[in-house]
Design a protein around this motif. Structure first.
Motif, short mmCIF file in Angstrom:
data_model
loop_
_atom_site.label_atom_id
_atom_site.label_comp_id
_atom_site.label_asym_id
_atom_site.label_seq_id
_atom_site.Cartn_x
_atom_site.Cartn_y
_atom_site.Cartn_z
N THR A 1 -13.54 1.75 -8.64
CA THR A 1 -14.16 0.48 -8.97
C THR A 1 -13.11 -0.42 -9.59
OG1 THR A 1 -16.02 -0.56 -10.08
CG2 THR A 1 -14.92 1.22 -11.28
N ASN A 2 -13.34 -1.72 -9.51
CA ASN A 2 -12.47 -2.70 -10.16
C ASN A 2 -13.07 -3.11 -11.50
OD1 ASN A 2 -10.38 -3.11 -8.28
ND2 ASN A 2 -11.66 -4.47 -7.07
N ILE A 3 -12.22 -3.28 -12.47
CA ILE A 3 -12.58 -3.84 -13.76
C ILE A 3 -11.61 -5.00 -13.96
CG2 ILE A 3 -12.87 -3.41 -16.22
CD1 ILE A 3 -12.89 -0.35 -15.40
N GLY A 4 -11.97 -6.17 -13.48
CA GLY A 4 -11.03 -7.28 -13.42
C GLY A 4 -9.94 -6.93 -12.43
N SER A 5 -8.70 -6.98 -12.86
CA SER A 5 -7.60 -6.61 -11.97
C SER A 5 -7.21 -5.15 -12.14
CB SER A 5 -6.40 -7.52 -12.21
OG SER A 5 -5.93 -7.35 -13.53
N ILE A 6 -8.00 -4.39 -12.87
CA ILE A 6 -7.74 -2.96 -13.08
C ILE A 6 -8.52 -2.16 -12.06
CG2 ILE A 6 -7.99 -1.03 -14.68
CD1 ILE A 6 -7.78 -3.10 -16.97
N LEU A 7 -7.85 -1.22 -11.41
CA LEU A 7 -8.49 -0.33 -10.45
C LEU A 7 -8.65 1.05 -11.09
CD1 LEU A 7 -9.44 0.33 -7.52
CD2 LEU A 7 -7.07 1.00 -7.06
N ALA A 8 -9.87 1.52 -11.19
CA ALA A 8 -10.14 2.88 -11.67
C ALA A 8 -10.51 3.70 -10.45
CB ALA A 8 -11.28 2.87 -12.68
N SER A 9 -9.74 4.75 -10.19
CA SER A 9 -9.98 5.56 -9.00
C SER A 9 -10.06 7.04 -9.35
CB SER A 9 -8.89 5.31 -7.96
OG SER A 9 -7.63 5.72 -8.46
N VAL A 10 -10.67 7.79 -8.43
CA VAL A 10 -10.83 9.22 -8.61
C VAL A 10 -10.18 9.92 -7.42
CG1 VAL A 10 -12.53 11.09 -8.79
CG2 VAL A 10 -12.99 8.88 -9.86
N ASN A 11 -9.43 10.96 -7.68
CA ASN A 11 -8.80 11.73 -6.63
C ASN A 11 -9.86 12.60 -5.95
OD1 ASN A 11 -7.27 13.44 -5.04
ND2 ASN A 11 -5.78 13.94 -6.64
N PRO A 12 -10.10 12.41 -4.65
CA PRO A 12 -11.12 13.23 -3.98
C PRO A 12 -10.62 14.63 -3.64
CG PRO A 12 -10.11 11.75 -2.42
CD PRO A 12 -9.52 11.42 -3.77
N TYR A 13 -9.33 14.89 -3.81
CA TYR A 13 -8.71 16.18 -3.51
C TYR A 13 -8.92 16.62 -2.07
CZ TYR A 13 -8.03 16.44 -8.51
OH TYR A 13 -7.64 16.17 -9.79
N LYS A 14 -9.11 15.64 -1.19
CA LYS A 14 -9.18 15.91 0.25
C LYS A 14 -8.87 14.61 0.99
CE LYS A 14 -14.10 14.98 0.70
NZ LYS A 14 -15.39 15.46 1.14
N PRO A 15 -8.32 14.71 2.19
CA PRO A 15 -8.02 13.50 2.96
C PRO A 15 -9.31 12.80 3.40
CG PRO A 15 -6.90 15.43 3.89
CD PRO A 15 -7.85 15.93 2.84
N ILE A 16 -9.28 11.48 3.37
CA ILE A 16 -10.39 10.68 3.88
C ILE A 16 -9.82 9.88 5.05
CG2 ILE A 16 -12.06 8.85 3.40
CD1 ILE A 16 -11.97 9.77 0.45
N PRO A 17 -10.21 10.23 6.28
CA PRO A 17 -9.63 9.60 7.47
C PRO A 17 -9.73 8.06 7.43
CG PRO A 17 -11.04 11.43 8.11
CD PRO A 17 -11.25 11.21 6.63
N GLY A 18 -8.59 7.43 7.72
CA GLY A 18 -8.55 5.98 7.82
C GLY A 18 -8.45 5.22 6.52
N LEU A 19 -8.58 5.90 5.39
CA LEU A 19 -8.60 5.21 4.11
C LEU A 19 -7.28 4.49 3.80
CD1 LEU A 19 -10.35 4.61 1.62
CD2 LEU A 19 -9.42 6.69 0.59
N TYR A 20 -6.18 5.07 4.23
CA TYR A 20 -4.87 4.48 3.95
C TYR A 20 -4.09 4.20 5.24
CZ TYR A 20 -6.16 6.40 -0.57
OH TYR A 20 -6.82 6.72 -1.72
N SER A 21 -4.78 3.91 6.31
CA SER A 21 -4.16 3.68 7.62
C SER A 21 -3.52 2.30 7.70
CB SER A 21 -5.22 3.81 8.72
OG SER A 21 -6.16 2.75 8.59
#
Length: 107
Positions: A1-21
């Motif tokens: 989620t974004n909090i202003g210009s801050i990105l809070a993310s969670v490591n899914p510990y598995k690949p998510i196809p297309g997420l970083y393509s």
């Protein structure tokens, strides 16, 4: 989620196809922060825009516990910035690659 210009993310510990393509890079390159769902590419794009369009220095702080994905997040941020610098030269992301880009991403 974004909090202003801050990105809070969670490591899914598995690949998510297309997420970083290359398609994701292109999508986030065309939109401003907040126009699309939260993503590290949105944060990287905001940094890139501020750096080149406003001539403001930028800093990205990536924080988290061991195993949280800090190294991978850094690689993704650099991948996006590298792709942006290549597209600014006028060629599609898929057609541009330099030794400098490879060295940065491998570091």
């Amino acid at each position: 989620t974004n909090i202003g210009s801050i990105l809070a993310s969670v490591n899914p510990y598995k690949p998510i196809p297309g997420l970083y393509s290359e398609d994701a890079i292109e999508l986030y390159r065309q939109h401003r922060l907040g126009e699309l769902p939260p993503h590290i590419f949105a944060t990287a794009n905001e940094c890139y825009c501020c750096l080149w369009k406003r001539h403001d220095s930028q800093c990205v702080l990536i924080s988290g516990e061991s195993g949280a994905g800090k190294t991978e997040s850094t690689k993704l941020l650099l991948k996006f910035l590298s792709a942006m610098s290549q597209t600014s030269l006028g060629a599609p992301v898929s057609e541009k690659s330099t030794h400098v880009e490879e060295a940065i991403l491998e570091s």
